[in-house]
Design a protein around this motif. Sequence first.
Motif, PDB file in Angstrom:
ATOM      1  N   GLY A 127       0.805  -1.222   0.000  1.00 40.21           N
ATOM      2  CA  GLY A 127       0.000   0.000   0.000  1.00 40.21           C
ATOM      3  C   GLY A 127       0.834   1.266   0.000  1.00 40.21           C
TER       4      GLY A 127
ATOM      5  N   GLU B 131       5.612   3.324  -6.102  1.00 39.87           N
ATOM      6  CA  GLU B 131       4.494   3.572  -7.025  1.00 39.87           C
ATOM      7  C   GLU B 131       4.101   5.050  -7.063  1.00 39.87           C
TER       8      GLU B 131
ATOM      9  N   HIS C 149      -3.795   3.503  -2.066  1.00 37.78           N
ATOM     10  CA  HIS C 149      -3.550   2.226  -2.738  1.00 37.78           C
ATOM     11  C   HIS C 149      -3.462   1.146  -1.684  1.00 37.78           C
TER      12      HIS C 149
ATOM     13  N   HIS D 261      -3.915  -3.418  -0.914  1.00 41.85           N
ATOM     14  CA  HIS D 261      -3.847  -4.775  -1.470  1.00 41.85           C
ATOM     15  C   HIS D 261      -4.846  -5.658  -0.722  1.00 41.85           C
TER      16      HIS D 261
ATOM     17  N   HIS E 267      -2.802  -7.545  -7.559  1.00 36.93           N
ATOM     18  CA  HIS E 267      -2.017  -6.554  -6.843  1.00 36.93           C
ATOM     19  C   HIS E 267      -2.911  -5.714  -5.908  1.00 36.93           C
TER      20      HIS E 267
HETATM   21 ZN   LIG Z   1       1.082  -2.091  -4.313  1.00 36.69          ZN
END
Ligand SMILES: [Zn+2]
Length: 211
Positions: A40, A87, A106, A108, A178
């Motif tokens: 994340g 990311e 983000h 997972h 993902h």
């Molecule tokens: Zn990730």
Amino acid sequence: MGGVMDKAVFPAGAYCRAVEQIIAAGRRMDRFGWVPATAGNISIRLPDGNLAITRSGGHKGLLGADGVICVDAAGRPRAAGDRPSAETLLHCQIYAHDPQAGAVLHGHSVASTVLSRLGGDALVLDGYEVQKVFAGQTTHAARVRVPIFDNDQDIARLSGVVAPHLDGMRAGYIIRGHGVYVWGADMDTALARLEGLEFLLACELEERKLR
Ligand SMILES: [Zn+2]
Ligand SMILES: CSC[C@@H](O)[C@@H](O)C(=O)COP(=O)(O)O
């Protein structure tokens, strides 16, 4: 390392508030099991256009103030040697595309990971009341398409695949095997959308188990 309010580390008020919100968001995502291990990443757009974003590699449920760093709009760390999320470019891309975006999340989750591995280039959500959490949705009687992109360790290349699909994306997107990317005008909105999307993905997973 100093605390969130340590002025030597975080001189600006907006940055301090962003760090507090990111730490709280990480804890909330962890309570749901969406940030296992070091998974994340979380960011907030600052008034000056820079981003506060999680440092790469830490546990996002256990963030301290030093787990958040500052990058510019292109993802370059403001302090030499800082290593932002691997990311970061996906965050920068969302902010560049949507001037209203103020926070990006983000995670997972099990549901996003498993459902996206079943194949297809999108999940279509249809008939759920909670769809109304997404931008522009006023009824359950609508189809919300959540695109799925193949995972890629080359984040610049992945962002190139995502780019043409960002227009009109209402619920965020899923990277196969993902996790999800979700955003909103501020952290509360982004968290509500993430919670809504994850609830719907969990419903989809349960429904498929019953078939
Ligand atoms: Zn990730
Ligand atoms: C547990 S590995 C997960 C990472 O590869 C990545 O996908 C991720 O979400 C976290 O990376 P990070 O660089 O800490 O932001």
